[in-house]
Design an enzyme around this catalytic site. Sequence first.
Site, short mmCIF file in Angstrom:
data_model
loop_
_atom_site.label_atom_id
_atom_site.label_comp_id
_atom_site.label_asym_id
_atom_site.label_seq_id
_atom_site.Cartn_x
_atom_site.Cartn_y
_atom_site.Cartn_z
N CYS A 1 -4.45 -13.53 4.14
CA CYS A 1 -4.86 -14.55 5.11
C CYS A 1 -4.84 -13.95 6.51
O CYS A 1 -4.35 -12.83 6.71
CB CYS A 1 -3.93 -15.75 5.00
N CYS B 1 -1.45 -12.57 7.64
CA CYS B 1 -1.08 -11.31 7.01
C CYS B 1 -1.92 -10.14 7.50
O CYS B 1 -1.39 -9.05 7.72
CB CYS B 1 -1.16 -11.46 5.49
N HIS C 1 5.00 -14.68 3.50
CA HIS C 1 3.97 -14.27 2.56
C HIS C 1 4.33 -12.86 2.05
O HIS C 1 5.06 -12.13 2.71
CB HIS C 1 2.60 -14.24 3.23
N GLU D 1 2.69 -10.10 2.01
CA GLU D 1 2.31 -9.04 2.93
C GLU D 1 3.22 -8.99 4.16
O GLU D 1 3.58 -7.91 4.61
CB GLU D 1 0.85 -9.20 3.37
#
Length: 157
Positions: free
Chosen positions: A84, A87, A54, A56
């Site tokens: 999420c 992250c 992801h 992040e």
Amino acid sequence: MAAYDDDLMTCVIGLSAQARTHGDHPFGALLAVDGVVVAEALNRVNSARDLTAHAETELVRLLEREGRLDELAHGVVYASCEPCPLCVGAMFWAGARHIVFGLAASTLNRISTAPGGTAYGFTITAAQLAAATTSPMRVDGPHREDDAAAPHAGFWH
């Protein structure tokens, strides 16, 4: 820590569009220290063939590889979408204490669900996760949801 910066949100929304042009999910993240961008990352789930890539987590990995994790505690992470749980956890453990996001996860769940389909994602918010940490973590957002949603148009269906 600096307050919300509209130019930084514009930048991170641009990163999400860039991720999409690379064939990845439209998400971007950056770290700003004193209002200056010091690191940027794109979602790389498809291109890296890594479900945890992801934006992040890629930002955290970049800073860790460069020996710069300490900058997270002094800056603000801007994310194109509400982070999420994966992250939020990665950023917490890495030292981030302030996150600003564009698109709310609940909005992403709605726009990424096919008509008549069942939403797929988390219902806990980043702010709820941050409130459950042992060290204060500030989460601001959503900001500019319409703009942050634009790179997702037509992506999920």
